[in-house]
Design an enzyme around this catalytic site. Structure first.
Site, PDB file in Angstrom:
ATOM      1  N   ASP A 196     -26.132  65.588  37.738  1.00 25.97           N
ATOM      2  CA  ASP A 196     -27.557  65.397  37.992  1.00 25.97           C
ATOM      3  C   ASP A 196     -28.031  66.381  39.055  1.00 25.97           C
ATOM      4  O   ASP A 196     -27.396  66.539  40.094  1.00 25.97           O
ATOM      5  CB  ASP A 196     -27.771  63.940  38.466  1.00 25.97           C
ATOM      6  CG  ASP A 196     -29.236  63.559  38.487  1.00 25.97           C
ATOM      7  OD1 ASP A 196     -29.716  63.054  37.469  1.00 25.97           O
ATOM      8  OD2 ASP A 196     -29.885  63.788  39.530  1.00 25.97           O
ATOM      9  N   ASN A 204     -40.446  69.495  41.164  1.00 26.01           N
ATOM     10  CA  ASN A 204     -41.610  69.196  40.324  1.00 26.01           C
ATOM     11  C   ASN A 204     -42.850  68.935  41.168  1.00 26.01           C
ATOM     12  O   ASN A 204     -43.937  69.439  40.867  1.00 26.01           O
ATOM     13  CB  ASN A 204     -41.328  67.965  39.457  1.00 26.01           C
ATOM     14  CG  ASN A 204     -40.715  68.344  38.109  1.00 26.01           C
ATOM     15  OD1 ASN A 204     -40.823  69.499  37.684  1.00 26.01           O
ATOM     16  ND2 ASN A 204     -40.075  67.397  37.457  1.00 26.01           N
ATOM     17  N   HIS A 209     -44.638  71.270  37.332  1.00 26.09           N
ATOM     18  CA  HIS A 209     -43.693  70.975  36.257  1.00 26.09           C
ATOM     19  C   HIS A 209     -43.183  72.222  35.551  1.00 26.09           C
ATOM     20  O   HIS A 209     -42.078  72.253  35.023  1.00 26.09           O
ATOM     21  CB  HIS A 209     -44.343  70.027  35.239  1.00 26.09           C
ATOM     22  CG  HIS A 209     -44.484  68.629  35.759  1.00 26.09           C
ATOM     23  ND1 HIS A 209     -43.443  67.737  35.717  1.00 26.09           N
ATOM     24  CD2 HIS A 209     -45.509  67.995  36.369  1.00 26.09           C
ATOM     25  CE1 HIS A 209     -43.836  66.595  36.263  1.00 26.09           C
ATOM     26  NE2 HIS A 209     -45.092  66.724  36.688  1.00 26.09           N
ATOM     27  N   ASP A 213     -39.444  73.028  34.734  1.00 27.70           N
ATOM     28  CA  ASP A 213     -38.914  73.378  33.410  1.00 27.70           C
ATOM     29  C   ASP A 213     -38.039  74.626  33.461  1.00 27.70           C
ATOM     30  O   ASP A 213     -37.004  74.702  32.803  1.00 27.70           O
ATOM     31  CB  ASP A 213     -40.073  73.614  32.428  1.00 27.70           C
ATOM     32  CG  ASP A 213     -40.693  72.299  31.964  1.00 27.70           C
ATOM     33  OD1 ASP A 213     -40.147  71.235  32.337  1.00 27.70           O
ATOM     34  OD2 ASP A 213     -41.699  72.345  31.230  1.00 27.70           O
ATOM     35  N   GLU A 239     -33.216  65.071  34.408  1.00 26.33           N
ATOM     36  CA  GLU A 239     -32.472  66.172  35.025  1.00 26.33           C
ATOM     37  C   GLU A 239     -30.980  65.845  35.033  1.00 26.33           C
ATOM     38  O   GLU A 239     -30.223  66.315  35.860  1.00 26.33           O
ATOM     39  CB  GLU A 239     -33.000  66.462  36.438  1.00 26.33           C
ATOM     40  CG  GLU A 239     -32.766  65.363  37.475  1.00 26.33           C
ATOM     41  CD  GLU A 239     -33.905  64.349  37.557  1.00 26.33           C
ATOM     42  OE1 GLU A 239     -34.659  64.187  36.581  1.00 26.33           O
ATOM     43  OE2 GLU A 239     -34.027  63.700  38.624  1.00 26.33           O
TER      44      GLU A 239
END
Lengths: 333, 114
Positions: A196, A204, A209, A213, A239
């Site tokens: 993770d 973010n 965002h 990405d 994630e």
């Protein structure tokens, strides 16, 4: 439905680029020469054989022509029998078959079409006739190949995460379920890694965002590059990534886990002009499933996940082993 | 010259004289072999082989617009299909005669084409 990045789609042969192949099976050298001459003029790659048996062999090859012009009367295996055999093949690809019949021949065209021919030509045919029939066949084959391509694209989309191109959750769980049973049988250890990205929410929130990405995409690319080609990596959640490492014992798995951690933390991520430092927490488990008959793939994920939480609790950017020996020992103490 | 309809042959070939010449060359190379097989099959009274060889001859001749040869070969094929070889020898002689005539008329024209 979002369209995945074309660069992650499987390579599919385009009918436009490669020269189309056509098979001619004709024992009469005059007709064979006429066919070859015209088809080559129309830029077809021509494979010519003189009997049905050779034709059958050519058509079974991997890169066989999909368009076949077969003489009805041929030595060894006639066009009709060849049609029957072709239609009996259990294979995705479609062959378009044009059957050649002699003028005034007693053969019934219906018999030929019933045997599986798509079309027929009566000898002697002229240039325009042949061209029209071949074009009709090409249209069908192009349509067929467009359908196959879109089916492949859909299959890919159904099993992959559109952003990263990694296996999606459903697909990576399928891989895990399959590998679990395979390893239970073989007695080899199976490695499962849950990883993770740390503080991803902050990226973010602070950079948007789009930046998130970009980081996810790059992280996915690095993770895949950090494992062996036969290991599987999937996007498990936002994630969170799940990796399956076949045949991997605890020692090797810890090395792999460390490699995964380092491939993220070792180099910053370029987002626009900014360089963002990202770290990865890793929980992993290696198990010999033949020694633990009641352990299933769901529990493997849960154990790896528990180890991941320990890694998070212990300060992140680290690898924690959730292997059974360790877990059992802790349970006893 | 009545044996050979060059116009008809060129019609099939969309006026491609080069292709026609190549086909004639192939035909003259092939036909003696076919006639040899045919003679042998008739001597052995092998109707199946007669049928097959006559069929080949018919197909090749049809491309050259050799109507008479096509017709005679077709007749021989049909009779052989019904296992009737009673007229085979006669039809064979007619074929030989036709082919000889073809050879002359086609040969002359092919020379002209060159």
């Amino acid at each position: 439905m979002s369209i995945p990045d074309p660069s992650i789609l499987p390579a599919v042969a385009s009918p436009v680029q490669a020269r189309e192949k056509v098979l001619i099976a004709e024992d009469d050298p005059v007709a064979r020469h006429v066919l070859r001459n015209w088809l080559q003029k129309w830029d077809y790659e021509v494979v010519a054989v003189e009997n049905g048996l050779d034709a059958w062999q050519v058509l079974q090859q991997e890169t066989a022509p999909k368009l076949a012009i077969l003489d009805w009367m041929m030595p060894q295996m006639d066009g009709l029998e060849l049609c029957h055999k072709l239609r009996g093949l259990e294979r995705g690809a479609y062959y378009y078959v044009i059957l050649l019949t002699a003028k005034g021949g007693k053969q019934d065209v219906v018999t030929g079409l019933d045997a599986g021919a798509d079309d027929y030509l009566t000898k002697p045919f002229n240039l325009d006739e042949l061209r029209a029939r071949v074009r009709a066949g090409q249209r069908i084959l192009d349509l067929q190949s467009a359908l196959i391509n879109s089916r492949l694209a859909l299959q890919f989309q159904a099993a992959h995460d559109p952003l990263t191109g990694l296996w999606n959750r459903g697909a990576i769980m399928d891989v895990l379920a399959r590998e679990t049973e395979r390893h239970r049988r073989s007695g080899q250890p199976l490695g499962v890694v849950m990883a993770d990205l740390d503080y991803f929410k902050d990226i973010n929130d602070s950079r948007g965002h789009l930046a998130g990405d970009i980081v996810l995409k790059e992280a996915g690319r690095r993770l895949v590059a950090a494992v062996r080609s036969y290991d599987a990596v999937g996007r498990y959640g936002g994630e969170e990534f799940l990796a399956i490492l076949p045949g991997c014992g605890t020692e090797d798995l810890l090395l792999s886990g460390e490699r995964l951690r380092h491939c993220i933390a070792g180099q910053s991520f370029n987002v626009g002009d900014a360089h963002i430092c990202v770290t990865l927490s890793v929980g992993l488990i290696s198990a010999r499933l033949n020694e633990h008959p009641s352990l299933d793939y769901d529990q493997l994920v849960r154990l790896a996940d528990a180890a991941l939480y320990r890694a998070k609790d212990a300060g992140r950017n680290r690898v924690e082993d959730g292997s059974l020996a360790r877990v059992l020992k802790q349970g006893a103490s | 010259l009545g044996r050979w309809n060059k116009g008809k042959a060129l019609e099939y070939l969309s006026g491609d004289e080069d292709l026609l010449r190549e086909l004639c060359e192939i035909f003259f190379r092939e036909s003696p072999r076919l006639m040899g097989s045919l003679r042998e099959a008739i001597e052995k009274q092998d109707a199946l082989v007669v049928q097959r060889v006559a069929h080949s001859l018919k197909g090749e001749a049809s491309y050259l617009g050799a109507a008479k040869t096509t017709e005679v070969a077709g007749k021989l094929e049909d009779m052989a299909r019904h296992s009737d070889l009673s007229q085979a020898a006669t039809l064979f002689m007619m074929l030989e005669h036709e082919l000889e005539g073809l050879r002359v008329s086609i040969g002359r024209t092919v020379e002209e084409v060159r």
